[in-house]
Design an enzyme around this catalytic site. Sequence first.
Site, PDB file in Angstrom:
ATOM      1  N   THR A 191       0.842  -1.203   0.000  1.00  0.00           N
ATOM      2  CA  THR A 191       0.000   0.000   0.000  1.00  0.00           C
ATOM      3  C   THR A 191       0.875   1.251   0.000  1.00  0.00           C
ATOM      4  O   THR A 191       1.993   1.221   0.498  1.00  0.00           O
ATOM      5  CB  THR A 191      -0.883  -0.039   1.263  1.00  0.00           C
ATOM      6  OG1 THR A 191      -1.880  -1.014   1.066  1.00  0.00           O
ATOM      7  CG2 THR A 191      -1.533   1.298   1.579  1.00  0.00           C
ATOM      8  N   ARG A 219     -14.067  -7.750  -0.127  1.00  0.00           N
ATOM      9  CA  ARG A 219     -13.245  -7.407   1.050  1.00  0.00           C
ATOM     10  C   ARG A 219     -12.672  -5.984   0.933  1.00  0.00           C
ATOM     11  O   ARG A 219     -12.149  -5.575  -0.098  1.00  0.00           O
ATOM     12  CB  ARG A 219     -12.111  -8.418   1.160  1.00  0.00           C
ATOM     13  CG  ARG A 219     -11.167  -8.196   2.352  1.00  0.00           C
ATOM     14  CD  ARG A 219      -9.953  -7.389   1.995  1.00  0.00           C
ATOM     15  NE  ARG A 219      -9.010  -7.301   3.123  1.00  0.00           N
ATOM     16  CZ  ARG A 219      -7.993  -6.455   3.174  1.00  0.00           C
ATOM     17  NH1 ARG A 219      -7.767  -5.635   2.172  1.00  0.00           N
ATOM     18  NH2 ARG A 219      -7.191  -6.431   4.214  1.00  0.00           N
ATOM     19  N   GLY A 221     -10.085  -3.347   3.211  1.00  0.00           N
ATOM     20  CA  GLY A 221      -9.168  -3.271   4.350  1.00  0.00           C
ATOM     21  C   GLY A 221      -9.225  -1.923   5.047  1.00  0.00           C
ATOM     22  O   GLY A 221     -10.231  -1.198   4.978  1.00  0.00           O
ATOM     23  N   GLY A 242      -0.340  -2.422   6.206  1.00  0.00           N
ATOM     24  CA  GLY A 242      -0.185  -3.666   6.950  1.00  0.00           C
ATOM     25  C   GLY A 242      -1.403  -4.547   6.735  1.00  0.00           C
ATOM     26  O   GLY A 242      -2.186  -4.331   5.809  1.00  0.00           O
TER      27      GLY A 242
END
Length: 327
Positions: A191, A219, A221, A242
């Site tokens: 990222t 999904r 994050g 992360g």
Amino acid sequence: MPRPTTMKNDMPNHAPSRPPLLLVHGGAGVIRATLTPAIEAEVKADLARALRAGHAILAAGGASLDAVEAAVVVLEDSPHFNAGHGAVFTHEGINELDASIMDGATRRAGAVAGVRHVRNPVALARAVMEKSGHVLLIGEGAEAFARHVGVPFVDAGYFRTGTRWQQLQEAIAKETAGQQSEQGRAIHYGTVGAVALDARGHLAAATSTGGMTNKRWGRVGDSPLIGAGTWADDRVAVSATGWGEYFIRAAVAHDIAARMAYGGSTLAEAAAAVIDGEVPRLGGDGGIIAIDAQGHCSLAFNTDGMYRGWIGADGIAHAAILAGDDA
Ligand code: ASP
């Protein structure tokens, strides 16, 4: 079990620096395994380009919000990071992109999740903040809004790189072989993000990602979630990278801000408590970049390395990857 962690910070003693200041990251993870000298040179060159793009804005008296967007656009356009061109694939072999941006002075924020055809998701997140009256738009609705405001589109194939496709095949093969326990943990998260402090003393943060390889069922994050992957107020700006599920559950970016606001922690203390404490205690890993209003900086991670860079008033771009690498 969470792995043992260490606080790693390249800016000595968190000493305050004079603005303008800009930090970027290109993801944390077990980087050593995949790093060749050629890739290392290219990654550092792209981090430096991102820093210079943002710094040019700050040095001309521009806003931290413009600087973080400009820096993240450069990283989205690079194939080396998991954002924009070079994003990871879903289980179905699609790129679904998430991004967010936040303006510390006004606490305005914008974010998108699951977009498939927007070249620079961070630019769409900014448009959401400024033109939609909302904070978070997803999927087809977000793309309808993008068409409405004229944010550039690309064919889905634009995001594809051979490396990411290969990573998906490997993840599916592992899953098929029943090695599901490591499914969530990425070797390298990738990222991208930026935080900046401008000459007026205003802070901003932005984050952009393709999410996690082999993700499915829509999904999402931490990266597009304000308070998890991104936060900025007039005290501190934070961008995270992360294992997103843990960063959501630890409300990482806002927890750092809250420890400073309510607990009187310094940035260094707050970042350590979250990145060396809360996140690994839950079982996650990753890192953050952050700047406070006094110019203290944190580039903290509990992984092997984090692609990262910083630039200050002297205009010299610094890029680093592994722990202790302070080139
Ligand atoms: N935090 C991102 C996510 O979980 C992944 C990354 O940092 O690369 O979507």
